[in-house]
Write a protein that holds these residues in place. Structure first.
Motif, mmCIF file in Angstrom:
data_model
loop_
_atom_site.group_PDB
_atom_site.id
_atom_site.type_symbol
_atom_site.label_atom_id
_atom_site.label_comp_id
_atom_site.label_asym_id
_atom_site.label_seq_id
_atom_site.Cartn_x
_atom_site.Cartn_y
_atom_site.Cartn_z
ATOM 1 N N GLU B 290 52.731 27.028 1.189
ATOM 2 C CA GLU B 290 53.944 27.674 1.848
ATOM 3 C C GLU B 290 55.022 26.427 2.639
ATOM 4 O O GLU B 290 56.019 26.459 2.409
ATOM 5 C CB GLU B 290 53.696 28.542 3.123
ATOM 6 N N ASP B 291 54.154 25.448 2.875
ATOM 7 C CA ASP B 291 54.829 24.184 3.542
ATOM 8 C C ASP B 291 55.695 23.745 2.693
ATOM 9 O O ASP B 291 56.772 23.048 2.877
ATOM 10 C CB ASP B 291 53.850 23.404 4.105
ATOM 11 N N ALA B 292 55.294 23.515 1.433
ATOM 12 C CA ALA B 292 56.028 23.115 0.237
ATOM 13 C C ALA B 292 57.345 23.857 0.040
ATOM 14 O O ALA B 292 58.428 23.394 -0.161
ATOM 15 C CB ALA B 292 55.315 22.845 -0.786
ATOM 16 N N GLY B 293 57.055 25.049 0.262
ATOM 17 C CA GLY B 293 58.274 26.073 0.073
ATOM 18 C C GLY B 293 59.503 25.821 1.051
ATOM 19 O O GLY B 293 60.522 25.732 0.889
ATOM 20 N N ILE B 294 58.766 25.587 2.385
ATOM 21 C CA ILE B 294 59.817 25.373 3.699
ATOM 22 C C ILE B 294 60.371 24.223 3.295
ATOM 23 O O ILE B 294 61.680 23.979 3.632
ATOM 24 C CB ILE B 294 58.946 25.283 4.949
ATOM 25 N N MET B 295 59.825 23.012 2.731
ATOM 26 C CA MET B 295 60.461 21.915 2.461
ATOM 27 C C MET B 295 61.556 21.781 1.587
ATOM 28 O O MET B 295 62.439 21.335 1.748
ATOM 29 C CB MET B 295 59.115 20.774 2.032
ATOM 30 N N ASP B 296 61.145 22.771 0.628
ATOM 31 C CA ASP B 296 62.332 22.878 -0.474
ATOM 32 C C ASP B 296 63.488 23.762 0.114
ATOM 33 O O ASP B 296 64.258 24.130 -0.797
ATOM 34 C CB ASP B 296 61.646 23.727 -1.670
ATOM 35 N N GLY B 297 63.317 24.156 1.473
ATOM 36 C CA GLY B 297 64.682 24.868 1.978
ATOM 37 C C GLY B 297 64.564 26.241 1.824
ATOM 38 O O GLY B 297 65.540 27.256 1.949
ATOM 39 N N SER B 299 64.032 30.163 2.770
ATOM 40 C CA SER B 299 63.776 31.093 4.001
ATOM 41 C C SER B 299 62.614 31.925 4.033
ATOM 42 O O SER B 299 61.803 31.724 3.096
ATOM 43 C CB SER B 299 65.050 32.037 4.069
ATOM 44 N N TRP B 300 62.327 32.429 5.055
ATOM 45 C CA TRP B 300 61.012 33.255 5.107
ATOM 46 C C TRP B 300 60.860 34.128 4.114
ATOM 47 O O TRP B 300 59.966 34.588 3.210
ATOM 48 C CB TRP B 300 61.050 34.072 6.588
ATOM 49 N N PHE B 301 62.189 34.692 3.861
ATOM 50 C CA PHE B 301 62.266 35.815 2.712
ATOM 51 C C PHE B 301 62.037 35.296 1.376
ATOM 52 O O PHE B 301 61.440 35.616 0.639
ATOM 53 C CB PHE B 301 63.716 36.517 2.854
ATOM 54 N N GLY B 302 62.487 34.104 0.979
ATOM 55 C CA GLY B 302 62.487 33.391 0.009
ATOM 56 C C GLY B 302 61.089 32.756 -0.261
ATOM 57 O O GLY B 302 60.355 32.924 -1.234
#
Lengths: 419, 397
Positions: B290-297, B299-302
């Protein structure tokens, strides 16, 4: 920085949770509290229908060229017990058609007839007539007039929202309802249903935990009664146990095991003579308990099997080296390993069986001594149409349930987390 | 010691054989053969002789020759003792005795001298007996349900024991009950409504449960511990205490007799367990992804849509199947909320049919088969997912 981030996190969390929490609150928690409100009121099934002003439209031609006609509205108050105030009536007429000699309560303005009827008492009825005429003396189409539905509105007291409270429902629950018998039947059903399901669950799990051909198939079959729809299974059992043409009784009579068919679901008591002692068995209740065991032992089986498969094999091997037989292995190794899961299962199943409604309702409808608390909620609320009484019984169930849950979380809650 | 284990072996094995033969006899009676006597004592003695014979011969003969000769001899004895019957029954008896003789091949006079042998014998036979007992007790009602739907009320009243199916006659005659319930009793419509309600419940429940479960599993907010511990408590509250208030409110809102009303109630009652099951799985997904996902910008929904859902498909599948089954089998709310035959679900329709004593039982059973079959097929096909669902959901029912 981190402060704003945690704020965003909080806000997201609430947004994500809101729909689910709202739904659960309105459908599960609100009714539980609403029960308390209703249980202190004397409300019948008929009271919860909101009284409505209603009108039925009948049309008759009065002149030969069909340019004049009479509209009769059969007006009535739908309720037999409650009045409606401020009744307002609206109907629309097609183009060029005008009423003649309109009733004093009404006005006609831009094709709309509007009437103020004031207060209607319970059972109120009136035949309200309006004569209408086509201004150009042309024929009026009956269907067009008929297709326009009149619009009525009115105000009425909602009996559920008034603030008259009474303790009568609870008095009736405890004094006029065979409360002790009700409670005993419920506990008898719950306790033996739970114990039986767990015993058969242990047996079945012990069985499937061994190696034999078709083992996974056997595991599927064992779960059939649990996953099948209760309606289908209950009616199959009713048919099977039917005293007149049911397969079970026919077989028993055929092989001379029974002298005559026994109405297993319709007979309250069966007197048995064991060593000279007369024993009165609650027959229908016992049959229902057997159905309950049949239907829910698979769940116990599933849990105990999962636990058994986690027991290390070397425990058994070590026991064998020490010279323990199968019985000793079962008592000293298997049983201690599954006591925790059994106690959890017992509490959970106890609570669920305590609330069981469908199975008993479909098998006996609560007759022949199978009336439990949940069945009583239905009987009071819908068969006798006393909603207040039904709610009061529900409250009793909820209170007992809270006690059970308290015991459950005090005694077993910690153990449950360990597993 | 040896005598004791010998007696136990003889008793237990012949009781087992007796049970096998009796079940065979009962099932044959249901095929219309006219048996009136289980011949318990004679068949029991027969069983003792057979077990004793097999034990004494032991390994002295070739296994195949031994079991075939014993089986043939004892089948003939059995024929002599019992009532006459068609040839297929004798073949079945032969197979049962063959199965038995094969099962006891490990037992011989030396074996009886081992430690704990009587306990072992009892456990072995209880296992064998248990398999047959459980299979019989569970499948028998399902069997009766199925065959009754192919019979007629009149035939069953004349002889309630004859469930034999006549395949020589027209197949459309055999399936007549099914045609009738679709034509006259509108079962097509009920199937449609039931499917609509169940699938709708699954979709809405997942839509509500996935975000909520994610919040409970991952995010920090005020009241989190309270919420996650109250999920199970809420789940324990039974439908029967909700029925009266919901009935009054739904009558006043006009939600009774509507699919929407059922969808709301079913979703709300399955939500707690769905959230409970999903959050358990979400917690097991490594947070680094998930952290990787947050890095990629994202949102929570995404994150939920692109990371959490694809990673937890097995858990979502098991929740979906479990919720589907609850909604499909649900009876109490459909009984309370539906009284117009136009909006019945399958369960309610069958219950409605039984209200009329005139309804022939084969129609009822045909309806029952129709409501049961989809669930059992789904269960067998997706057993792996469903079992994990049942264990996690653990308690509903």
């Amino acid at each position: 920085m981190s402060n704003t981030l945690s704020k965003i996190e909080k806000r997201t969390a609430y947004t994500l949770l809101l729909p689910a929490v709202f739904l659960v609150f309105s459908i599960i928690l609100f009714p539980i509290f609403a029960n308390i409100w209703i249980s202190f009121k004397e409300v019948g099934l008929k009271d919860i229908r909101i009284p409505e002003p209603r009108a039925k439209k009948i049309i008759k031609y009065v002149s030969e060229d069909k340019s004049e006609l009479k509209i009769i509205y059969k007006l009535r108050n739908s309720s037999l017990i409650q009045k409606i105030t401020d009744v307002e009536f609206k109907d629309k007429l097609p183009k060029d058609i005008k009423p003649i000699d309109l009733d004093s309560r009404c006005i006609f303005k831009s094709k709309i007839i509007k009437c103020q009827f004031g207060e209607w008492r319970p059972k109120y009825r009136e035949n309200f007539e309006i004569l209408v005429k086509n201004e150009k003396n042309k024929e009026i189409d009956k269907k067009i007039i008929k297709s326009q539905k009149p619009n009525l509105s009115g105000k009425s007291d909602n009996i559920l929202l008034t603030t008259n409270f009474t303790l009568n429902n609870f008095k009736k629950v405890f004094y006029e309802n065979d409360f002790i018998d009700l409670l005993l039947t419920t506990f008898y059903f719950t306790f033996f249903g739970t114990i039986g399901a767990i015993i058969f669950g242990i047996l079945a799990a012990q069985l499937v935990n061994q190696n034999f051909y078709g083992r996974s198939f056997m595991r599927s079959i064992l779960l059939f009664p649990y996953v099948g729809p209760v309606v289908a299974l209950a009616y199959t059992w009713t048919l099977l146990l039917d005293p007149n043409s049911g397969t079970f009784n026919a077989l028993m009579v055929n092989f001379n095991i029974f002298d005559e068919p026994i109405n297993l679901l319709g007979q309250k008591y069966m007197v048995m003579n064991i060593f000279g002692f007369e024993l009165k068995l609650r027959l229908a209740l016992t049959t229902v308990i057997f159905f309950e065991i049949w239907r829910y032992f698979p769940l116990a089986f599933l849990f105990i099997l999962a636990r058994l498969q986690a027991v290390p094999k070397d425990l058994y091997e070590a026991a064998e080296v020490d010279g323990a037989g199968p019985l000793k292995k079962f008592i000293h190794i298997t049983l201690p390993q599954i006591t925790a899961i059994i106690s959890i299962l017992f509490m959970i199943r106890f609570i669920w069986n305590f609330n069981k409604f469908e199975d008993i309702f479909l098998l006996t409808g609560g007759a022949s001594g199978t009336r439990t608390l949940p069945i009583n909620v239905y009987q009071q609320g819908f068969a006798i149409s006393d909603i207040g009484m039904g709610s009061a019984v529900s409250i009793v169930i909820v209170l007992l349930l809270i006690i059970f849950m308290f015991i459950y979380f005090k005694l077993i809650g910690r153990k449950a987390n360990e597993i | 010691m040896k005598f004791k284990s010998l007696t136990i072996y003889l008793l237990v094995s012949s009781i087992f054989l007796l049970c096998l033969l009796s079940i065979l006899k009962i099932m044959s009676t249901l095929q219309g053969i006219n048996f009136t006597n289980l011949n318990i004592s004679q068949n029991f003695i027969l069983g003792i002789c057979l077990s004793l014979g097999l034990l004494v011969i032991g390994n002295k003969l070739n296994h195949l020759i031994k079991i075939f000769s014993f089986t043939s001899v004892f089948t003939i004895f059995y024929l002599y003792i019992n009532e006459s019957a068609p040839i297929w029954y004798y073949i079945s008896v032969f197979l049962v005795i063959l199965f038995f003789s094969h099962k006891v091949k490990n037992y011989n006079l030396n074996y009886l001298k081992e430690d704990f042998v009587s306990e072992k014998i009892i456990f072995d036979f209880i296992t064998l007996f248990g398999i047959i007992f459980f299979a019989f007790v569970i499948l028998f009602p399902f069997y009766i349900m199925l065959v009754t739907s192919f019979k007629t009320q009149i035939a069953l009243l004349v002889n309630p024991l004859d469930f034999s199916l006549n395949f020589k006659e027209d197949l459309s005659d055999l399936f007549k009950s099914y045609f009738v319930i679709f034509d006259t009793y509108n079962f097509g419509r009920y199937i449609l409504i039931s499917s609509l309600v169940s699938i709708g419940t699954v979709i809405i429940t997942l839509m509500f449960a996935i975000p909520a479960a994610y919040a409970v599993a991952r995010l920090n907010f005020f009241g989190k511990t309270f919420l996650s511990s109250s999920i199970l408590v809420i789940y324990m509250f039974p439908a029967i205490v909700l029925v009266i208030p919901l009935y009054t409110v739904f009558s006043q809102l006009g939600l009774r007799n509507s699919v929407v009303g059922l969808l709301i109630v079913y979703t709300a009652t399955t939500l707690p367990v769905a959230i409970y099951m999903l959050q358990g799985y979400f917690k097991s997904i490594p947070k680094e992804i998930e952290d990787a996902g947050i890095m990629d910008g994202h949102s929570w929904f995404g994150i939920i849509l692109k990371i959490i859902i694809p990673l937890s498909l097995p858990a979502i599948a098991s929740v979906a199947l479990y919720v589907f089954m609850i909604a499909w089998n649900e009876f109490l709310f459909s009984l309370m909320f539906l009284d117009n035959p136009k909006s019945f679900t399958l369960s309610r329709a069958i219950q409605y049919l039984t209200g009329d004593a005139e309804t022939p039982r084969q129609y009822l059973m045909a309806g029952s088969v129709i409501v049961t079959l989809p669930v059992l097929i789904i269960f067998i096909y997706f057993e792996k997912y469903l079992v994990s669902g049942l264990t996690a959901g653990s308690v509903k029912g």
